[in-house]
Write a protein that holds these residues in place. Sequence first.
Motif, PDB file in Angstrom:
ATOM      1  N   GLN A 159       0.826  -1.208   0.000  1.00  0.00           N
ATOM      2  CA  GLN A 159       0.000   0.000   0.000  1.00  0.00           C
ATOM      3  C   GLN A 159       0.864   1.264   0.000  1.00  0.00           C
ATOM      4  O   GLN A 159       0.611   2.210  -0.758  1.00  0.00           O
ATOM      5  CB  GLN A 159      -0.921   0.001   1.228  1.00  0.00           C
ATOM      6  CG  GLN A 159      -1.969  -1.097   1.209  1.00  0.00           C
ATOM      7  CD  GLN A 159      -2.667  -1.239   2.553  1.00  0.00           C
ATOM      8  OE1 GLN A 159      -2.040  -1.184   3.612  1.00  0.00           O
ATOM      9  NE2 GLN A 159      -3.981  -1.439   2.519  1.00  0.00           N
ATOM     10  N   TYR A 239      -3.451   7.314   2.952  1.00  0.00           N
ATOM     11  CA  TYR A 239      -3.241   5.886   3.148  1.00  0.00           C
ATOM     12  C   TYR A 239      -4.467   5.344   3.882  1.00  0.00           C
ATOM     13  O   TYR A 239      -4.727   5.699   5.032  1.00  0.00           O
ATOM     14  CB  TYR A 239      -1.981   5.622   3.990  1.00  0.00           C
ATOM     15  CG  TYR A 239      -1.920   4.199   4.510  1.00  0.00           C
ATOM     16  CD1 TYR A 239      -1.448   3.175   3.703  1.00  0.00           C
ATOM     17  CD2 TYR A 239      -2.379   3.877   5.794  1.00  0.00           C
ATOM     18  CE1 TYR A 239      -1.423   1.868   4.158  1.00  0.00           C
ATOM     19  CE2 TYR A 239      -2.355   2.566   6.256  1.00  0.00           C
ATOM     20  CZ  TYR A 239      -1.877   1.569   5.433  1.00  0.00           C
ATOM     21  OH  TYR A 239      -1.864   0.271   5.877  1.00  0.00           O
ATOM     22  N   THR A 263      -5.420   4.730  -1.049  1.00  0.00           N
ATOM     23  CA  THR A 263      -5.140   3.295  -1.127  1.00  0.00           C
ATOM     24  C   THR A 263      -6.315   2.500  -0.560  1.00  0.00           C
ATOM     25  O   THR A 263      -7.285   3.068  -0.068  1.00  0.00           O
ATOM     26  CB  THR A 263      -3.860   2.929  -0.350  1.00  0.00           C
ATOM     27  OG1 THR A 263      -4.086   3.141   1.052  1.00  0.00           O
ATOM     28  CG2 THR A 263      -2.676   3.757  -0.811  1.00  0.00           C
ATOM     29  N   SER A 333      -0.717  -5.819  -5.693  1.00  0.00           N
ATOM     30  CA  SER A 333      -1.226  -4.451  -5.782  1.00  0.00           C
ATOM     31  C   SER A 333      -2.177  -4.366  -6.965  1.00  0.00           C
ATOM     32  O   SER A 333      -1.802  -4.659  -8.104  1.00  0.00           O
ATOM     33  CB  SER A 333      -0.067  -3.469  -5.972  1.00  0.00           C
ATOM     34  OG  SER A 333      -0.550  -2.134  -6.084  1.00  0.00           O
TER      35      SER A 333
END
Length: 369
Positions: A159, A239, A263, A333
Motif C-alpha cells: 500500500q 493511506y 489506497t 497491488s
Amino acid sequence: MNTHMRRAAVAVAAGAMAVSLAACGSADEAGDNDSTKASAAKGDDIKVGLLLPENQTARYEKFDRPLIEEKIGELTNGKGEVVYANAKQDASQQAQQVESMITNKVDVIILDAVDAAAIKSSVQKAKDADIPVVAYDRLAQGPIDAYTSFDNVTVGKTQGEALLEALGDKAKDGQIVMMNGSSTDPNAAQFKEGAHSVLDGKVNVGKEYDTKEWKPENANANMEGAISAIGKDKIIGVYSANDGMAGGIITALKAAGIKVPVTGQDAELAGVQRIVSGEQYMSVYKPYAPEADAAAEMAVALAQGKSLDSIAKDKVDSPTNKGIPSVLVDVTSLTQDNIKDTVVKDGVYTVAEICTAKYKAACEKIGLE
C-alpha cells in the motif's frame, strides 16, 4: 457456487502459498501445540466450528465462508459438518460463540478473532476441552494450534509503495493522512508497520488515526477532522488500510472538493469500481481461496489427528505463543492496469459485475470490456 474461484485457486495456490517467514522459535516453544491426540480416531465424520468476525466487510460472507465450507466438504468426502457463527464485530458475542462450539463438541475451531487479545481465555477453554484452534486471517492470542493469513507487513508495504508511486516527485509537496485499521486487530498493526517502513522520511504525515472497528463511517468522520485540521489544499494523498474505509474517506474528500490518491485493501467490488473510475488509486488483492484452503486443510488434519508438517511450512509468534505452524499467502497491488489479470481472471468478479451502467464509460476508457 464459487466455481470460478475454485478453479483459479489451483492456479494461484502454488505460487501464493510459497511465501516464507523465518522461524522465530521451535515447535517445542509453542506450548502444547500437539492437539492431535484429541481426536486421533476421527475419520471424515467431523464437526468444524467456523467463527468469522463481522459482516460489514463483503469478503467474509461472499468468499471466506463458502470457500472454507466447500473445501472442508471436499476433504471429508461430504461428511464433514461446518457449524457457523458471525460475531458482527462484537468480541463478547464471539466469546459466547466459542463457548457454544465447545458445548456443541466440535472437533476443531477455525477462528477469525474480533479482538485478538480478548479472545485469549476462550482459546484456552477450547484447548482445555481438547479442541484445536486454527487462527484464521488474524493471529489470536492463546494456545493456537495453527494459523493462516496473508503476509500482513507486506500488505502495508504494498500500500505504501503504491501511494509513493502515485505521488511521484510531489511526495513532499504537502501532507498525507494515514487511516489505519482497528487497534484491536493485530493485522492492523502489521499493515501500519509495513506502510510506515516505506513511507517514513518520504512523505509528511499530517494526521494519523486508528479507526474504531474499521467502520467506514468512523473513517469518514476522521477524514473530515483531518481536512479541518490540515486544510484541504495541503492534503496530497491518503493511506487507507482497506476498501471499506476508503469509501468513507472518499465521500469526505469529494464533499470538500479534494481529489487525491487513496489506497485500499480487499479488492471489494465497490473498491474495484472506484479504481476503475479513478476515485481510488489502488487496492490490495488477496486471493482468498489459498487462505481458505489452508485453514480447511489444517482444521481437518487437526480434527483427524494428523500432522501439519506437509501443510504449514512457516512458523510465527504471537504475543503469547511461539513457533505456531502457519501458512502465509502472498498479495498483489491492484490498479487500473491489472484488474483484468487479477480479479477478473481469477473469477472473483466478472466484467459485467464491475462495469455496470455507472462505470461503463470508465471501463471502456481503461480497456476493461
